[in-house]
Design a protein around this motif. Structure first.
Motif, PDB file in Angstrom:
ATOM      1  N   LYS A 163      45.660  40.817  52.662  1.00 40.76           N
ATOM      2  CA  LYS A 163      46.026  39.430  52.347  1.00 40.76           C
ATOM      3  C   LYS A 163      44.792  38.611  51.971  1.00 40.76           C
ATOM      4  N   GLU A 164      43.707  38.784  52.716  1.00 39.85           N
ATOM      5  CA  GLU A 164      42.475  38.049  52.417  1.00 39.85           C
ATOM      6  C   GLU A 164      41.900  38.452  51.057  1.00 39.85           C
ATOM      7  N   ASN A 165      41.941  39.725  50.740  1.00 33.18           N
ATOM      8  CA  ASN A 165      41.417  40.177  49.447  1.00 33.18           C
ATOM      9  C   ASN A 165      42.272  39.676  48.294  1.00 33.18           C
ATOM     10  N   LEU A 166      43.575  39.611  48.489  1.00 31.63           N
ATOM     11  CA  LEU A 166      44.443  39.044  47.454  1.00 31.63           C
ATOM     12  C   LEU A 166      44.154  37.558  47.257  1.00 31.63           C
ATOM     13  N   VAL A 167      43.915  36.856  48.339  1.00 35.30           N
ATOM     14  CA  VAL A 167      43.568  35.428  48.230  1.00 35.30           C
ATOM     15  C   VAL A 167      42.264  35.271  47.463  1.00 35.30           C
ATOM     16  N   ALA A 168      41.270  36.098  47.766  1.00 35.41           N
ATOM     17  CA  ALA A 168      39.975  36.011  47.072  1.00 35.41           C
ATOM     18  C   ALA A 168      40.134  36.281  45.578  1.00 35.41           C
ATOM     19  N   LEU A 169      40.931  37.272  45.219  1.00 31.96           N
ATOM     20  CA  LEU A 169      41.157  37.567  43.803  1.00 31.96           C
ATOM     21  C   LEU A 169      41.887  36.416  43.110  1.00 31.96           C
ATOM     22  N   ARG A 170      42.877  35.866  43.764  1.00 32.00           N
ATOM     23  CA  ARG A 170      43.643  34.768  43.150  1.00 32.00           C
ATOM     24  C   ARG A 170      42.809  33.496  43.028  1.00 32.00           C
ATOM     25  N   VAL A 171      41.948  33.246  43.997  1.00 34.96           N
ATOM     26  CA  VAL A 171      41.047  32.091  43.893  1.00 34.96           C
ATOM     27  C   VAL A 171      40.087  32.296  42.725  1.00 34.96           C
ATOM     28  N   ALA A 172      39.563  33.501  42.560  1.00 40.24           N
ATOM     29  CA  ALA A 172      38.661  33.779  41.436  1.00 40.24           C
ATOM     30  C   ALA A 172      39.382  33.619  40.105  1.00 40.24           C
ATOM     31  N   LEU A 173      40.642  34.042  40.033  1.00 42.92           N
ATOM     32  CA  LEU A 173      41.420  33.845  38.803  1.00 42.92           C
ATOM     33  C   LEU A 173      41.596  32.353  38.514  1.00 42.92           C
ATOM     34  N   ASP A 174      41.907  31.593  39.541  1.00 39.88           N
ATOM     35  CA  ASP A 174      42.087  30.149  39.363  1.00 39.88           C
ATOM     36  C   ASP A 174      40.779  29.458  38.964  1.00 39.88           C
ATOM     37  N   GLN A 175      39.671  29.886  39.541  1.00 42.48           N
ATOM     38  CA  GLN A 175      38.379  29.312  39.175  1.00 42.48           C
ATOM     39  C   GLN A 175      38.027  29.637  37.730  1.00 42.48           C
ATOM     40  N   HIS A 176      38.333  30.857  37.304  1.00 42.16           N
ATOM     41  CA  HIS A 176      38.093  31.237  35.911  1.00 42.16           C
ATOM     42  C   HIS A 176      38.915  30.350  34.981  1.00 42.16           C
ATOM     43  N   TYR A 177      40.176  30.154  35.341  1.00 46.26           N
ATOM     44  CA  TYR A 177      41.038  29.305  34.522  1.00 46.26           C
ATOM     45  C   TYR A 177      40.531  27.868  34.503  1.00 46.26           C
ATOM     46  N   SER A 178      40.075  27.397  35.645  1.00 47.60           N
ATOM     47  CA  SER A 178      39.568  26.025  35.730  1.00 47.60           C
ATOM     48  C   SER A 178      38.312  25.839  34.884  1.00 47.60           C
ATOM     49  N   ASP A 179      37.440  26.828  34.901  1.00 46.50           N
ATOM     50  CA  ASP A 179      36.183  26.722  34.150  1.00 46.50           C
ATOM     51  C   ASP A 179      36.360  26.964  32.658  1.00 46.50           C
TER      52      ASP A 179
ATOM     53  N   LEU B 123      33.211  37.111  41.004  1.00 50.70           N
ATOM     54  CA  LEU B 123      33.206  38.002  42.161  1.00 50.70           C
ATOM     55  C   LEU B 123      31.981  38.903  42.053  1.00 50.70           C
ATOM     56  N   ARG B 124      31.416  39.297  43.186  1.00 52.66           N
ATOM     57  CA  ARG B 124      30.302  40.259  43.146  1.00 52.66           C
ATOM     58  C   ARG B 124      30.798  41.644  42.780  1.00 52.66           C
ATOM     59  N   ALA B 125      31.961  41.984  43.289  1.00 57.21           N
ATOM     60  CA  ALA B 125      32.619  43.263  42.989  1.00 57.21           C
ATOM     61  C   ALA B 125      34.097  43.078  43.287  1.00 57.21           C
ATOM     62  N   LEU B 126      34.914  43.897  42.663  1.00 58.78           N
ATOM     63  CA  LEU B 126      36.331  43.845  42.994  1.00 58.78           C
ATOM     64  C   LEU B 126      36.493  44.259  44.447  1.00 58.78           C
ATOM     65  N   PRO B 127      37.285  43.522  45.208  1.00 57.84           N
ATOM     66  CA  PRO B 127      37.442  43.879  46.613  1.00 57.84           C
ATOM     67  C   PRO B 127      38.211  45.184  46.783  1.00 57.84           C
ATOM     68  N   LEU B 128      38.042  45.772  47.925  1.00 57.47           N
ATOM     69  CA  LEU B 128      38.711  47.011  48.269  1.00 57.47           C
ATOM     70  C   LEU B 128      40.138  46.719  48.706  1.00 57.47           C
ATOM     71  N   ASP B 129      41.067  47.498  48.202  1.00 51.04           N
ATOM     72  CA  ASP B 129      42.432  47.425  48.716  1.00 51.04           C
ATOM     73  C   ASP B 129      42.436  48.276  49.987  1.00 51.04           C
ATOM     74  N   PRO B 130      42.534  47.669  51.156  1.00 47.99           N
ATOM     75  CA  PRO B 130      42.379  48.436  52.393  1.00 47.99           C
ATOM     76  C   PRO B 130      43.492  49.446  52.653  1.00 47.99           C
ATOM     77  N   VAL B 131      44.631  49.283  52.016  1.00 45.68           N
ATOM     78  CA  VAL B 131      45.726  50.231  52.227  1.00 45.68           C
ATOM     79  C   VAL B 131      45.486  51.494  51.404  1.00 45.68           C
TER      80      VAL B 131
END
Length: 127
Positions: A45-61, A78-86
């Motif tokens: 859930k945290e990694n999905l939030v981080a990816l979605r925030v980065a997408l929104d920031q890209h759109y905003s910029d 993002l420094r790197a794509l986050p790991l999908d822990p599952v």
């Protein structure tokens, strides 16, 4: 008087200790495995939030979403794509593609690529 009896444990004593240890493990291991699953879901859930925030920031910029997830790393959102822990992989994310005006395809959302369901019964792919 010399005692010829050797010091050590009898077979019965060893079997009793092993039975007690196995009984304790049978109680502890299922609880531990459940906690591992809960932690993986929280990290997902945290990694999905981080990816979605980065997408929104890209759109905003930039005024547009990126064409692929790797653009978020290339443009330092993002420094790197986050790991999908599952799935325990970085390349299993499933981007939601949308076609913008002019036929340009962009990533506007992202989901987990993990198969199966979470502890609450929802599919990981729907997160």
């Amino acid at each position: 008087m010399v005692n010829n009896r050797s010091r050590g444990f009898t077979l019965i004593e060893l079997l009793v200790v092993m039975a007690i240890v196995s009984a304790l493990l049978s109680i502890v291991v299922p609880r531990y495995m459940h906690k591992v699953d809960v932690a993986k879901e929280a990290a997902l859930k945290e990694n999905l939030v981080a990816l979605r925030v980065a997408l929104d920031q890209h759109y905003s910029d930039k005024g547009a979403y990126p064409e692929k997830l790797a653009d978020l790393v290339a443009q330092r959102y993002l420094r790197a794509l986050p790991l999908d822990p599952v799935t325990e992989r970085r390349d299993s994310w499933v981007p939601s593609i949308r076609e913008e005006e002019g036929g340009k395809k962009v990533v506007h959302d992202v989901h987990s690529g993990a198969a199966g369901t979470a502890l609450d019964g929802t599919a990981f792919k729907s997160w």
